[in-house]
Design an enzyme around this catalytic site. Structure first.
Site, PDB file in Angstrom:
ATOM      1  N   ASP A  22      -9.066  -4.192  -5.865  1.00 34.95           N
ATOM      2  CA  ASP A  22      -8.544  -3.479  -4.693  1.00 34.95           C
ATOM      3  C   ASP A  22      -9.278  -2.148  -4.533  1.00 34.95           C
ATOM      4  O   ASP A  22      -9.258  -1.313  -5.419  1.00 34.95           O
ATOM      5  CB  ASP A  22      -7.042  -3.217  -4.871  1.00 34.95           C
ATOM      6  CG  ASP A  22      -6.353  -2.806  -3.578  1.00 34.95           C
ATOM      7  OD1 ASP A  22      -6.935  -1.992  -2.832  1.00 34.95           O
ATOM      8  OD2 ASP A  22      -5.239  -3.288  -3.333  1.00 34.95           O
ATOM      9  N   SER A  58       0.834  -1.190   0.000  1.00 35.16           N
ATOM     10  CA  SER A  58       0.000   0.000   0.000  1.00 35.16           C
ATOM     11  C   SER A  58       0.881   1.258   0.000  1.00 35.16           C
ATOM     12  O   SER A  58       1.705   1.424  -0.895  1.00 35.16           O
ATOM     13  CB  SER A  58      -0.945  -0.049   1.197  1.00 35.16           C
ATOM     14  OG  SER A  58      -1.976   0.900   1.082  1.00 35.16           O
ATOM     15  N   HIS A 105      -7.663  -5.537  -0.469  1.00 34.69           N
ATOM     16  CA  HIS A 105      -6.509  -4.642  -0.514  1.00 34.69           C
ATOM     17  C   HIS A 105      -5.240  -5.431  -0.254  1.00 34.69           C
ATOM     18  O   HIS A 105      -5.000  -5.912   0.853  1.00 34.69           O
ATOM     19  CB  HIS A 105      -6.682  -3.554   0.545  1.00 34.69           C
ATOM     20  CG  HIS A 105      -5.607  -2.519   0.540  1.00 34.69           C
ATOM     21  ND1 HIS A 105      -5.130  -1.939  -0.614  1.00 34.69           N
ATOM     22  CD2 HIS A 105      -4.904  -1.947   1.552  1.00 34.69           C
ATOM     23  CE1 HIS A 105      -4.191  -1.051  -0.318  1.00 34.69           C
ATOM     24  NE2 HIS A 105      -4.030  -1.049   0.987  1.00 34.69           N
TER      25      HIS A 105
END
Length: 513
Positions: free
Chosen positions: A452, A229, A480
């Site tokens: 995602d 991320s 995610h």
């Protein structure tokens, strides 16, 4: 990359990681910059003093036994890399030593996202899940500057944080809008009051410089790294500044650093709306969905619940109330992982019947609120880092335009985004972290997921293009992040690369068709 709700400036990995552990046990588009030279005033790295880990937040509580081979330490680095005479800041680290079999490769550094997630706590929780990598690497992570043990940013106590996290991100009238603006201004003022000394120095560029000092202190010739991320942006900035020091780099759930705030907000809004619709479709497919017999009915029931909460928050005990803003946070948090969708169905259905405790628990987990009312730093350090990383300070007209566009995409998740906080932020930012170009580095593997919500798939190819040395792997799945999703193909491709140096072929897709 934390997403919805915007009033909390929201990826945290925490929800997806928790589910995995349970199952297993920005300004205008920046120009691409060349390789940035390290600071001419950079100081020589210090040593890490390793010792027992004494304050880890473990799933089983503070009494849970530490992982064998686990140790914690601190590394002093310059507070201001442009002016080393300004003093130092301690970066907290954790290391879980390699177990074998096989020859030790070196250290593998992790950043699990945020910005603002504690790498120390997360690695302590995730060490077992990462066991295949631990056979040949010492697993290492850290609390980046401004996070938890590394001079973590705090913006008030329980009462102030409760007010900030509960506020509605989609005001219905001028009075609600004025209330939101006041809460955000008070929050930003509290950040400056309690953490003003470090606020100018906690951006991603400084964190990337810290990673170089960590590499040197660990004694590794190259930096081997897994960024998830926001950690993909941090890794990309490091690779831009130190391309020759890049070892094996895996960037999972990639961020596109070049985006403006408006572009970022609209892309995430669409991502969460897509994930929400996928959740509804999955919920009703077998006739067991608790919130509605079909997709339209389920959606209408959720909308009715949120409207009711906006008019009258739902008491959940201990003097707390589930607001519309907290309920949206709860929904968004559960969309981070497909494994939490059944719990979201249950939590929404109980809230519809008048019990909001399960939704509140989801929101608290996302917001870093502990049962005793204390908060982790994530809801403070996230906006603090994000606002330093952009020169944008949108005015009211810009915020309203973004909000209007976002609401067209999703009445549920639409908002003005991160700009609502950065507009009131007391510290100026800059766009240095947006300039990505890792030309000259070893190949960097980027894994992007088609479902995602927080880092939409299109950001993957864009980051690969900016890096110049990236290799894209497509994960066709929900949630995610890909490596911790449980997909065997992703794990095989990733481990082959990290353990054996096998760079995946262009066009690699998982699951294998």
């Amino acid at each position: 990359m934390r997403g919805i709700p915007a009033t909390a400036a929201t990826a945290a990995l925490s929800v997806a990681l928790a589910a995995t552990l349970a199952a297993c046990g920005a300004g205008e588009d920046g120009e691409r910059g060349g390789t940035a030279a390290p600071s001419a005033t950079a100081t020589a790295p210090g040593a890490i003093a390793w010792g027992p880990c004494t304050d880890i937040q473990r799933p089983g509580g503070q009494s849970a036994a530490p992982e064998p081979g686990e140790e914690c330490g601190k590394l002093a680095v310059p507070l201001d890399y442009a002016d080393p005479s300004a003093g130092t800041i301690d970066i907290a680290l954790i290391r879980v030593k390699a177990t074998g079999p096989g020859e030790r490769i070196g250290s593998l550094l992790f950043n699990f996202g945020g910005p603002g997630a504690s790498g120390v706590d997360t690695l302590a929780q995730a060490a077992k899940v990462l066991g295949s990598l631990r056979t040949r690497y010492d697993l290492v992570s850290f609390d980046p500057r401004g996070v938890e043990r590394s001079s973590g940013v705090r913006c008030g106590g329980t009462a102030e944080m409760d007010e900030f996290t509960a506020v509605d991100s989609t005001p219905e009238d001028a009075a609600e809008r004025a209330e939101i603006e006041q809460v955000i201004e008070e929050f930003a003022g509290a950040c400056e009051k309690t953490s003003g000394k470090v606020l100018p120095y906690i951006g991603t560029v400084s964190a990337a410089e810290d990673m170089e000092r960590i590499r040197q202190a660990l004694g590794d010739a190259k930096l081997n790294y897994v960024g998830m991320s926001y950690g993909t942006e941090l890794g990309a900035v490091y690779a831009t500044r130190y391309p020759k020091n890049v070892g094996r780099f895996l960037l999972d759930a990639p961020v596109d650093p070049s985006l403006s705030m408006r572009e970022h907000t609209l892309a995430q809004t669409a991502g969460f709306q897509q994930a929400y619709e996928s959740f509804l479709k999955d919920c009703v497919k077998d006739g067991q969905c608790k919130i509605g017999a079909d997709q339209d009915a389920a959606d209408e029931n959720v909308a009715a619940l949120l409207k009711k909460l906006n008019d009258k928050p739902l008491p959940v005990g201990s003097g707390r109330e589930l607001t519309e803003g907290l309920a949206i946070t709860a929904i968004a948090s559960a969309l981070y992982s497909e494994q939490t969708w059944p719990f979201l169905d249950q939590a929404l259905s109980t809230a519809i019947r008048g019990n909001g405790q399960a939704l509140m628990a989801l929101a608290d987990n996302y917001n870093g609120r502990e049962p005793d009312g204390s908060y982790s730093t994530i809801m403070s350090s996230f906006p603090a880092i994000s606002c330093v990383d952009t020169a944008e300070r949108p005015d009211e007209a810009e915020l309203l335009r973004t909000e209007k566009e976002a609401l067209k995409i999703s009445p549920l998740f639409g908002s003005a985004g991160m700009g609502t906080i950065c507009s009131s932020w007391p510290i100026p930012g800059n766009d240095e972290s947006k300039k990505i170009d890792a030309s000259g580095s070893a190949p960097i593997v980027v894994i992007a997921g088609t479902g995602d919500p927080a880092t939409p798939y299109e950001w993957g190819p864009k980051l690969v293009e900016q890096l110049g040395t990236g290799v894209l792997v497509t994960y066709k799945g929900e949630g995610h992040g890909a490596y911790l999703s449980g997909d065997a193909c992703v794990k095989q491709v990733s481990d082959d690369y990290l353990l054996d140096g096998k760079v995946p072929a262009e066009g690699t897709t998982c699951p294998k068709e």
